[in-house]
Design an enzyme around this catalytic site. Structure first.
Site, PDB file in Angstrom:
ATOM      1  CE1 TYR A 113     -90.751  56.373 -71.700  1.00 36.00           C
ATOM      2  CE2 TYR A 113     -92.805  56.456 -72.924  1.00 36.00           C
ATOM      3  CZ  TYR A 113     -91.948  56.999 -71.984  1.00 36.00           C
ATOM      4  OH  TYR A 113     -92.284  58.167 -71.349  1.00 36.00           O
ATOM      5  CG  PHE A 155     -98.513  52.865 -62.911  1.00 43.42           C
ATOM      6  CD1 PHE A 155     -97.235  53.334 -63.178  1.00 43.42           C
ATOM      7  CD2 PHE A 155     -98.928  51.683 -63.492  1.00 43.42           C
ATOM      8  CE1 PHE A 155     -96.379  52.619 -64.020  1.00 43.42           C
ATOM      9  CE2 PHE A 155     -98.080  50.956 -64.330  1.00 43.42           C
ATOM     10  CZ  PHE A 155     -96.820  51.427 -64.600  1.00 43.42           C
TER      11      PHE A 155
END
Length: 410
Positions: free
Chosen positions: A123, A410
Site C-alpha cells: 500500500y 475492520f
C-alpha cells in the site's frame, strides 16, 4: 472476456465475499462473523471486478470518523475487503480498484483513507503510510508480578454477560476517543464486533467472558473481555488467558483489571494483542523481558486532501512550515503547502513560498497521528530539510503525548 468494475449490488454480496475468502486462502468465515460483515458492508461504497460471472477483485470502505490529535473526529474511509483472485493478479486489478476508490473518497469530501494491511509493502505505492503500531505481550505470571497503585483496591469488579454489558463498555470506549488518536468512533452495529464469539473459532478456548470495573457509586470505569484456554500437562494446570479488550478511564481501574486477569485460577500465561505501544502495563509488570513484548504495524493512513487533513488536527508546539509534497497517485495533492498551527488549531493552504521540508504524501500519512516522528523519517532520508531547523520544529509539532492506537481491525 473484458473485466467489468462496478458498485456492488446487494444480491451479489455472497459471491463477492466468497471471492474475498478465496483471495485470503480459502477458509470460510464462521457464520456469525459472516453475518456481521454482511450487515456492516456499505454496498454503495463497495466495488467488485467481474470477469464474466466470476468476481475477481474487490474493495470496500466503511464510513468512519477517526480521532486525531486534539480530539476531533475526522471523516475517514476505512478501506477494507481488498482482494484479487489468484487467477487475475499482476493485471492491474488492484491499481484500478485503488484508483476508483480514492477518487470516490475525494468526491465524498473525506480527507483521510485508512486501512490495516495484510502485506504492508502493497500500500505504500498508493500513498499509505504506517501511522500506528500495536503491542503484543505474552506474560509468564509465574515469574512476573504486578505493582498496582493502592487506589486499585477501591475498584469493584463484576462478572457480566459480554452482550448485556455492551452499552456500559461502549461508554468507556467513547470517553477514550478524546485521549487516543487513531481510534475510530464506533457507529451503530460496530460494538458487536467486540463480542463475536463463534464456537468454531475458539480453538479450545472457553466462551468469551467480561468483567466490569466500577467505582463505589456503581459508575463503570473500565472493562476487560477475555477467553481462558484451559490446558493440562503431567505437572498440572498449564492454562492461559487471552485478553481481547481492556479499557479503563483511570489508573486505578486499569490496574485492577490487569490484576484480575493475572490472578485467574489455573492460568499461568497472559496473552494480549493489539495494545498501544505505550501501554501502561509495561510499567506495572516486574519484568518486561519475561512479558515478551512485540511490535508490529497496525493502521496505515493516506491523506486524500492534504490541506483539509493537516488543518483538522492540532499541534503540540507552534509550527509554521512549508511542505513540498509529492503524490504521484493523487496529483491534486502535489505542490507546496504552508501549515501554521498550535495546540488551539491549524490552517494549511497552498503557497508559492520556498519549501522548508520536502516529502511524499506517504511520510505525511505516517506522521499524521503523532506516533511516527518526522525527525525519524528524516533520519531515514525520507524527509529532506531545506531550511535549517524546520525538521525539528515540524517534528515537535506533530508529535503527541500518547501513542496513537487502533484497538481493533475492520
Amino acid at each position: 472476456m473484458t473485466m467489468d468494475m462496478r458498485v456492488l449490488r446487494p444480491l451479489e454480496w455472497d459471491d463477492w465475499f466468497r471471492h474475498l475468502e478465496v483471495a485470503f486462502g480459502g477458509e470460510a468465515e464462521p457464520a456469525e462473523a459472516r453475518e456481521f460483515y454482511r450487515d456492516m458492508t456499505e454496498p454503495e461504497r463497495s466495488l467488485g471486478v467481474w470477469d464474466g460471472e466470476a468476481c475477481v477483485g474487490s474493495a470496500s470502505a466503511f464510513s468512519f470518523r477517526l480521532a486525531v490529535p486534539g480530539g476531533a473526529l475526522v471523516p475517514a474511509a476505512g478501506v477494507t475487503m481488498v482482494g484479487v483472485a489468484p487467477t487475475h493478479r499482476r493485471r492491474g486489478v488492484l491499481t484500478s480498484l485503488m484508483r476508483r476508490q480514492l477518487d470516490d473518497v475525494r468526491a465524498g469530501g473525506e480527507p483521510l483513507a485508512v486501512l490495516t494491511a495484510s502485506d504492508p509493502a502493497i500500500y505504500g505505492r498508493f500513498g499509505y503510510g504506517a501511522a500506528t503500531y500495536s503491542l503484543s505481550v505474552e506474560v509468564d505470571t509465574t515469574r512476573v508480578r504486578l505493582a498496582v497503585p493502592p487506589e486499585a483496591d477501591g475498584i469493584r469488579l463484576r462478572l457480566v454477560d459480554p452482550e448485556e454489558a455492551l452499552g456500559a463498555c461502549e461508554k468507556v470506549y467513547a470517553a477514550l476517543l478524546a485521549v487516543r488518536p487513531g481510534m475510530p468512533a464506533r457507529l451503530p452495529g460496530w460494538e458487536r464486533q467486540g463480542v463475536l464469539d463463534p464456537a468454531s473459532g475458539r480453538g479450545g478456548r472457553a466462551p468469551l467472558a467480561c468483567v466490569l470495573a466500577e467505582r463505589a457509586d456503581g459508575e463503570v470505569v473500565g472493562y476487560a473481555r477475555y477467553q481462558v484456554n484451559p490446558e493440562w500437562d503431567m505437572s498440572g494446570s498449564a492454562g492461559s488467558v487471552e485478553v481481547r479488550d481492556l479499557d479503563a478511564l483511570d489508573p486505578a481501574a486499569y490496574a485492577a483489571l490487569w490484576r484480575y486477569v493475572f490472578d485467574i485460577d489455573l492460568v499461568w500465561t497472559v496473552k494480549a494483542h493489539k495494545r498501544p505501544v505505550d501501554d501502561p502495563l509495561l510499567h506495572l509488570v516486574s519484568d518486561v523481558r519475561r512479558s515478551a513484548p512485540r511490535v508490529r504495524d497496525q493502521l496505515h493512513v493516506r491523506l486524500v486532501d492534504v490541506g483539509a487533513a493537516l488543518a483538522a488536527r492540532v499541534y503540540g508546539s507552534p509550527v509554521d512550515v512549508v511542505f513540498e509534497v509529492t503524490d504521484a497517485f493523487c496529483p491534486w495533492n502535489e505542490g507546496r503547502w504552508r501549515l501554521t498551527g498550535d495546540a488551539k488549531g491549524a490552517s494549511c493552504v497552498r503557497t508559492g513560498d520556498a519549501a522548508d521540508l520536502a516529502l511524499s504524501v506517504t511520510e505525511l500519512g505516517a506522521a499524521y497521528l503523532g506516533g511516527v516522528t518526522l525527525a525519524s523519517l528524516g533520519g531515514a532520508g525520507r524527509v529532506v530539510e531545506r531550511r535549517a531547523g524546520a525538521l525539528v520544529e515540524a517534528s515537535r509539532g506533530f508529535a503527541g503525548d500518547v501513542a496513537p492506537w487502533l484497538p481493533h481491525g475492520f
